[in-house]
Motif scaffolding. Structure first.
Motif, PDB file in Angstrom:
ATOM      1  N   GLY A  48       0.817  -1.207   0.000  1.00  0.00           N
ATOM      2  CA  GLY A  48       0.000   0.000   0.000  1.00  0.00           C
ATOM      3  C   GLY A  48       0.850   1.255   0.000  1.00  0.00           C
ATOM      4  N   PRO A  49       0.257   2.386  -0.353  1.00  0.00           N
ATOM      5  CA  PRO A  49       0.995   3.639  -0.395  1.00  0.00           C
ATOM      6  C   PRO A  49       1.541   4.057   0.969  1.00  0.00           C
ATOM      7  CG  PRO A  49      -1.320   4.007  -0.903  1.00  0.00           C
ATOM      8  CD  PRO A  49      -1.111   2.544  -0.825  1.00  0.00           C
ATOM      9  N   SER A  50       0.848   3.735   2.043  1.00  0.00           N
ATOM     10  CA  SER A  50       1.357   4.069   3.389  1.00  0.00           C
ATOM     11  C   SER A  50       2.642   3.313   3.683  1.00  0.00           C
ATOM     12  CB  SER A  50       0.320   3.738   4.458  1.00  0.00           C
ATOM     13  OG  SER A  50      -0.797   4.569   4.320  1.00  0.00           O
ATOM     14  N   GLU A  51       2.656   2.041   3.331  1.00  0.00           N
ATOM     15  CA  GLU A  51       3.849   1.220   3.561  1.00  0.00           C
ATOM     16  C   GLU A  51       5.034   1.732   2.741  1.00  0.00           C
ATOM     17  OE1 GLU A  51       5.295  -3.415   3.193  1.00  0.00           O
ATOM     18  OE2 GLU A  51       3.181  -2.927   2.915  1.00  0.00           O
ATOM     19  N   TYR A  71       1.544   9.867   9.195  1.00  0.00           N
ATOM     20  CA  TYR A  71       0.483  10.817   8.891  1.00  0.00           C
ATOM     21  C   TYR A  71       0.503  11.294   7.442  1.00  0.00           C
ATOM     22  CZ  TYR A  71       0.209  10.749  13.911  1.00  0.00           C
ATOM     23  OH  TYR A  71       0.101  10.330  15.204  1.00  0.00           O
ATOM     24  N   ASP A  72       1.643  11.323   6.814  1.00  0.00           N
ATOM     25  CA  ASP A  72       1.681  11.794   5.426  1.00  0.00           C
ATOM     26  C   ASP A  72       2.285  10.783   4.454  1.00  0.00           C
ATOM     27  OD1 ASP A  72       4.397  12.020   6.018  1.00  0.00           O
ATOM     28  OD2 ASP A  72       4.607  13.974   5.089  1.00  0.00           O
ATOM     29  N   ALA A  73       2.497   9.558   4.894  1.00  0.00           N
ATOM     30  CA  ALA A  73       3.147   8.547   4.053  1.00  0.00           C
ATOM     31  C   ALA A  73       2.360   8.264   2.776  1.00  0.00           C
ATOM     32  CB  ALA A  73       3.365   7.265   4.854  1.00  0.00           C
ATOM     33  N   ALA A  74       1.066   8.046   2.896  1.00  0.00           N
ATOM     34  CA  ALA A  74       0.253   7.722   1.717  1.00  0.00           C
ATOM     35  C   ALA A  74       0.170   8.903   0.756  1.00  0.00           C
ATOM     36  CB  ALA A  74      -1.138   7.279   2.137  1.00  0.00           C
ATOM     37  N   ALA A  75      -0.062  10.089   1.283  1.00  0.00           N
ATOM     38  CA  ALA A  75      -0.169  11.279   0.431  1.00  0.00           C
ATOM     39  C   ALA A  75       1.126  11.534  -0.325  1.00  0.00           C
ATOM     40  CB  ALA A  75      -0.536  12.497   1.275  1.00  0.00           C
ATOM     41  N   TYR A  76       2.242  11.241   0.296  1.00  0.00           N
ATOM     42  CA  TYR A  76       3.549  11.432  -0.320  1.00  0.00           C
ATOM     43  C   TYR A  76       3.704  10.584  -1.586  1.00  0.00           C
ATOM     44  CZ  TYR A  76       8.656  11.442  -0.698  1.00  0.00           C
ATOM     45  OH  TYR A  76       9.943  11.548  -1.153  1.00  0.00           O
ATOM     46  N   CYS A  77       3.085   9.412  -1.611  1.00  0.00           N
ATOM     47  CA  CYS A  77       3.273   8.464  -2.715  1.00  0.00           C
ATOM     48  C   CYS A  77       2.174   8.491  -3.773  1.00  0.00           C
ATOM     49  CB  CYS A  77       3.340   7.046  -2.157  1.00  0.00           C
ATOM     50  SG  CYS A  77       4.786   6.755  -1.170  1.00  0.00           S
ATOM     51  N   GLU A 132       0.046   5.171 -15.087  1.00  0.00           N
ATOM     52  CA  GLU A 132      -0.122   5.754 -16.420  1.00  0.00           C
ATOM     53  C   GLU A 132       0.919   5.223 -17.406  1.00  0.00           C
ATOM     54  OE1 GLU A 132       0.379  10.216 -18.138  1.00  0.00           O
ATOM     55  OE2 GLU A 132      -0.754  10.030 -16.269  1.00  0.00           O
ATOM     56  N   PHE A 133       2.145   5.000 -16.933  1.00  0.00           N
ATOM     57  CA  PHE A 133       3.222   4.483 -17.780  1.00  0.00           C
ATOM     58  C   PHE A 133       3.297   2.959 -17.795  1.00  0.00           C
ATOM     59  CE2 PHE A 133       5.170   8.759 -16.794  1.00  0.00           C
ATOM     60  CZ  PHE A 133       4.954   9.270 -18.064  1.00  0.00           C
ATOM     61  N   ASN A 134       2.271   2.291 -17.254  1.00  0.00           N
ATOM     62  CA  ASN A 134       2.211   0.825 -17.204  1.00  0.00           C
ATOM     63  C   ASN A 134       3.405   0.197 -16.499  1.00  0.00           C
ATOM     64  OD1 ASN A 134      -0.302   0.388 -18.328  1.00  0.00           O
ATOM     65  ND2 ASN A 134       0.496   0.395 -20.408  1.00  0.00           N
ATOM     66  N   LEU A 135       3.885   0.839 -15.448  1.00  0.00           N
ATOM     67  CA  LEU A 135       4.989   0.291 -14.667  1.00  0.00           C
ATOM     68  C   LEU A 135       4.504  -0.326 -13.360  1.00  0.00           C
ATOM     69  CD1 LEU A 135       7.534   3.173 -15.268  1.00  0.00           C
ATOM     70  CD2 LEU A 135       7.521   0.908 -16.323  1.00  0.00           C
ATOM     71  N   VAL A 136       3.315   0.078 -12.932  1.00  0.00           N
ATOM     72  CA  VAL A 136       2.719  -0.409 -11.690  1.00  0.00           C
ATOM     73  C   VAL A 136       1.247  -0.683 -11.957  1.00  0.00           C
ATOM     74  CG1 VAL A 136       2.031   0.322  -9.354  1.00  0.00           C
ATOM     75  CG2 VAL A 136       4.314   0.828 -10.180  1.00  0.00           C
ATOM     76  N   GLU A 137       0.714  -1.714 -11.307  1.00  0.00           N
ATOM     77  CA  GLU A 137      -0.716  -1.962 -11.418  1.00  0.00           C
ATOM     78  C   GLU A 137      -1.357  -1.851 -10.043  1.00  0.00           C
ATOM     79  OE1 GLU A 137      -1.876  -5.955 -12.588  1.00  0.00           O
ATOM     80  OE2 GLU A 137      -0.035  -6.749 -11.739  1.00  0.00           O
ATOM     81  N   GLY A 149      -6.543  -2.036  -2.950  1.00  0.00           N
ATOM     82  CA  GLY A 149      -5.883  -0.754  -2.719  1.00  0.00           C
ATOM     83  C   GLY A 149      -4.380  -0.839  -2.574  1.00  0.00           C
ATOM     84  N   LYS A 150      -3.810  -1.943  -3.032  1.00  0.00           N
ATOM     85  CA  LYS A 150      -2.364  -2.110  -3.004  1.00  0.00           C
ATOM     86  C   LYS A 150      -1.832  -2.058  -4.422  1.00  0.00           C
ATOM     87  CE  LYS A 150      -2.210  -4.438   1.336  1.00  0.00           C
ATOM     88  NZ  LYS A 150      -1.460  -5.339   2.156  1.00  0.00           N
ATOM     89  N   TYR A 151      -0.522  -1.960  -4.536  1.00  0.00           N
ATOM     90  CA  TYR A 151       0.126  -1.802  -5.831  1.00  0.00           C
ATOM     91  C   TYR A 151       1.260  -2.800  -5.973  1.00  0.00           C
ATOM     92  CZ  TYR A 151      -2.308   2.639  -5.637  1.00  0.00           C
ATOM     93  OH  TYR A 151      -3.281   3.603  -5.547  1.00  0.00           O
ATOM     94  N   ARG A 152       1.549  -3.156  -7.220  1.00  0.00           N
ATOM     95  CA  ARG A 152       2.717  -4.007  -7.489  1.00  0.00           C
ATOM     96  C   ARG A 152       3.266  -3.660  -8.857  1.00  0.00           C
ATOM     97  NH1 ARG A 152      -0.484  -9.462  -7.844  1.00  0.00           N
ATOM     98  NH2 ARG A 152      -1.522  -9.121  -9.795  1.00  0.00           N
ATOM     99  N   PRO A 153       4.574  -3.914  -9.052  1.00  0.00           N
ATOM    100  CA  PRO A 153       5.183  -3.649 -10.355  1.00  0.00           C
ATOM    101  C   PRO A 153       4.580  -4.542 -11.431  1.00  0.00           C
ATOM    102  CG  PRO A 153       6.855  -4.085  -8.690  1.00  0.00           C
ATOM    103  CD  PRO A 153       5.537  -4.401  -8.082  1.00  0.00           C
ATOM    104  N   VAL A 154       4.492  -4.043 -12.637  1.00  0.00           N
ATOM    105  CA  VAL A 154       4.001  -4.812 -13.771  1.00  0.00           C
ATOM    106  C   VAL A 154       5.142  -5.722 -14.236  1.00  0.00           C
ATOM    107  CG1 VAL A 154       3.251  -4.649 -16.182  1.00  0.00           C
ATOM    108  CG2 VAL A 154       2.372  -3.040 -14.478  1.00  0.00           C
TER     109      VAL A 154
END
Length: 57
Positions: free
Chosen positions: A9-12, A22-28, A37-42, A47-52
């Protein structure tokens, strides 16, 4: 055998690069949107993300 990681997740991500909880998720978030957008992450449904995974030539 290949497996796909469950993602992070963005917080992690933000905490791993030194932001406080407090600002970890907003930072990312903007960076993650650009990476999608560049198809590097899905974005995963939970609500989590991983590299494509790129195809090997």
């Amino acid at each position: 055998m290949s497996y796909r990681q469950s993602g992070v997740g963005p917080s992690e991500i933000g905490r791993k690069v030194g932001r406080d909880k407090y600002d970890a998720a907003a930072y990312c978030n903007l960076s993650l949107k650009k990476l999608i957008e560049f198809n590097l992450v899905e974005k995963l449904p939970e609500g989590k993300y991983r590299p494509v995974e790129k195809e090997k030539d």
